[in-house]
Design a protein around this motif. Structure first.
Motif, PDB file in Angstrom:
ATOM      1  N   THR A 177      39.606  42.883  34.878  1.00  0.00           N
ATOM      2  CA  THR A 177      39.456  43.632  35.986  1.00  0.00           C
ATOM      3  C   THR A 177      40.409  44.554  35.875  1.00  0.00           C
ATOM      4  O   THR A 177      40.126  45.947  36.330  1.00  0.00           O
ATOM      5  CB  THR A 177      40.084  42.479  37.135  1.00  0.00           C
ATOM      6  N   ASN A 180      32.021  39.928  37.704  1.00  0.00           N
ATOM      7  CA  ASN A 180      32.636  38.759  37.620  1.00  0.00           C
ATOM      8  C   ASN A 180      31.725  37.771  38.198  1.00  0.00           C
ATOM      9  O   ASN A 180      31.180  36.687  37.702  1.00  0.00           O
ATOM     10  CB  ASN A 180      33.946  38.693  38.445  1.00  0.00           C
ATOM     11  N   THR A 234      36.591  48.833  41.454  1.00  0.00           N
ATOM     12  CA  THR A 234      36.557  47.554  42.159  1.00  0.00           C
ATOM     13  C   THR A 234      35.064  46.939  42.206  1.00  0.00           C
ATOM     14  O   THR A 234      35.068  45.702  41.943  1.00  0.00           O
ATOM     15  CB  THR A 234      37.314  47.829  43.390  1.00  0.00           C
ATOM     16  N   ALA A 253      33.890  45.507  38.996  1.00  0.00           N
ATOM     17  CA  ALA A 253      34.809  44.350  38.323  1.00  0.00           C
ATOM     18  C   ALA A 253      34.144  43.143  39.315  1.00  0.00           C
ATOM     19  O   ALA A 253      33.848  41.895  38.820  1.00  0.00           O
ATOM     20  CB  ALA A 253      36.144  44.511  38.714  1.00  0.00           C
TER      21      ALA A 253
END
Length: 396
Positions: free
Chosen positions: A119, A142, A135, A138
Motif C-alpha cells: 500500500t 488488495n 489509493t 491499492a
C-alpha cells in the motif's frame, strides 16, 4: 515516456504485485471440500485451517508491520512473495492436515508483510497529484487480488486436471513474474536501516480516538467476520444445501463479495466518510439479512445477493472506519492506531469463523450460520445507532 506516465505505470505494476500476493491467501477457498474428501476432516477443522491465516497476519502486523519503513519497500515485498511461494509449495506437497496449517500460516505472514508495504509502495510511486488514484489502485489490488484467488482456483479445479495442484502451480508462476517486475521498480525508501532495526509495533489508542474507534472497529469486525464466514463455509453450504458442486460457481460467489467491496470503498469518495459509516452499517445489515434468508430457504439467488450487498457494506464500513480513525489520530501515533484497527479486523476474520465451526456439530451448518448472523446484526446495529447519535467528523 514522461515522468507522469512512468509514475502511473509503476504504480499499476506495484498494484499488480500486491494483487498476486493477496490472491494466494484466498486460493484454497473453493478447494476445501476436496481437501475434506482427501483427508477426512470436519467442518470445524476447515474453519480452523482458514483462521490460522488471520493469526499469521496479526502476528506480523504486531511484530513487523512497519518493517518497510525501516528496510525498504522492495525487500519486504520480496520476503512477502517468498513466503507466498513457500505457502504454495506447502499446498503442492500436502499429504496431511499439517501441510494445510503450515501453508495457511505462511500465507498469513505473506499478507501481513505485503499489505502495509505494498500500500505504501503504490502511494510512493504515484506521480505528483496522483494520491487519490493511487489509493484506488491499492484498494482494488488488495480486494481484487482476494477476489481473483477463489475465482482462479475454482475455474482451474472445475475445468482442468489435478485441481489440488494446478492452482498453486499457476500461482508460483505468477509469483515469479511478480518478483521479476519488482526487481525493475525503484526503491522509494532512501534512509534505510538494517533488518535488526525493525521493532515490534505496539498497538496504540490515544484518548481523542476512542469515541470514533469503538463503533468504527465494531463495524470493521463485523464486515471482516462476514468475509471470513463467506470464504470458509459458503462452498460447503452451496454443495450440501443447494447441490452446487461446480467449483467455478463457488469461487465466483466468493469472489463477488470481494469485488463488491471495491465498489463499496470507491463509493466512500462520493458520499463522504461521515455518512459512509452509518450507511455502510445499514448495507451490511441488509447483506446479513439476505444471507439469513439464503440459509433459511436454501436459495442460491439470495446467496449471490448477500455476497454483493454484504461485500459493498464491508467496503463502505472499512474504508470509512480507516479514514475516520486516521483523521482523528495524532500524526505520530497514526500508524499504531491503524495497526490496532487491522488487528481488530483480522480478529473478526478468525474468531467468529471458528465459533461457527464449533456450532456446526451440535446445530448444523445452517443453524450455526444463523447464530453468527444474529450476533453480527446486533453488533452492527449498536455501531450504527452510536454513529447516528454521534457522527464522525466530516474530515478525512
Amino acid at each position: 515516456m514522461d515522468r507522469e506516465r512512468r509514475g502511473r505505470l509503476r504504480c499499476l505494476l506495484a498494484g499488480a504485485v500486491f494483487a498476486v500476493c493477496m490472491a494466494g491467501t484466498t486460493l484454497p477457498t473453493p478447494l476445501y471440500s476436496l481437501y475434506q474428501e482427501k483427508f477426512g476432516f470436519s467442518e470445524l477443522t476447515v474453519t480452523v485451517v482458514y483462521a490460522v491465516y488471520a493469526f499469521g497476519v496479526i502476528g506480523i502486523l504486531l511484530l513487523a508491520g512497519n518493517a518497510s519503513d525501516t528496510v525498504g519497500r522492495r525487500p519486504v515485498l520480496l520476503w512477502g512473495l517468498g513466503l507466498a511461494a513457500a505457502s504454495a509449495v506447502c499446498f503442492l506437497c500436502a499429504t496431511g492436515l499439517g501441510w494445510l496449517y503450515a501453508g495457511r500460516l505462511l500465507s498469513g505472514f505473506s499478507a501481513g508483510l505485503c499489505t502495509g508495504a505494498a500500500t505504501a509502495y503504490v502511494m510512493d510511486l504515484a506521480p505528483p497529484g496522483g494520491a487519490a488514484r493511487a489509493t484506488l489502485v491499492a484498494t482494488a489490488a488488495n480486494m481484487g487480488g482476494l477476489g481473483c484467488g477463489p475465482l482462479l482456483a475454482g475455474v482451474l479445479a472445475q475445468y482442468a486436471d489435478r485441481p489440488l495442484y494446478l492452482p498453486f502451480a499457476v500461482h508460483l508462476v505468477l509469483i515469479a513474474g511478480s518478483a521479476a517486475v519488482l526487481a525493475r521498480l525503484p526503491e522509494t525508501v532512501t534512509d534505510r536501516g538494517p533488518v535488526g532495526a525493525v521493532r515490534p509495533q505496539r498497538p496504540g489508542l490515544p484518548p481523542q480516538v476512542r469515541t470514533v474507534f469503538g463503533p468504527a472497529a465494531a463495524a470493521s469486525f463485523a464486515g471482516f467476520a462476514l468475509f471470513g464466514v463467506f470464504t470458509s463455509v459458503s462452498p460447503a453450504f452451496l454443495a450440501r444445501s443447494l447441490d452446487v458442486t461446480d467449483h467455478a460457481v463457488s469461487g465466483l460467489v466468493v469472489a463477488l463479495a470481494f469485488f463488491a467491496s471495491i465498489a463499496g470503498q470507491t463509493a466512500v469518495g462520493r458520499i463522504g466518510v461521515a455518512r459512509s459509516l452509518p450507511l455502510g452499517c445499514a448495507v451490511l445489515l441488509a447483506g446479513l439479512a439476505l444471507l439469513a434468508g439464503a440459509l433459511r430457504w436454501d436459495l442460491l439467488a439470495l446467496v449471490v445477493l448477500s455476497a454483493a450487498v454484504g461485500g459493498a457494506g464491508q467496503g463502505m464500513t472499512f474504508r470509512g472506519a480507516l479514514s475516520a480513525v486516521a483523521a482523528a489520530s495524532p500524526p505520530e501515533q497514526r500508524a499504531a492506531v491503524i495497526s490496532t484497527l487491522f488487528v481488530v479486523a483480522y480478529t473478526g476474520i478468525s474468531v467468529p469463523v471458528i465459533g461457527v465451526g464449533v456450532l456446526v456439530g451440535p446445530i448444523g451448518l445452517e443453524g450455526a450460520g444463523l447464530v453468527f448472523i444474529a450476533c453480527m446484526a446486533v453488533l452492527v446495529s449498536l455501531a450504527a445507532a452510536y454513529l447516528l447519535r454521534r457522527p464522525v467528523p466530516a474530515k478525512g
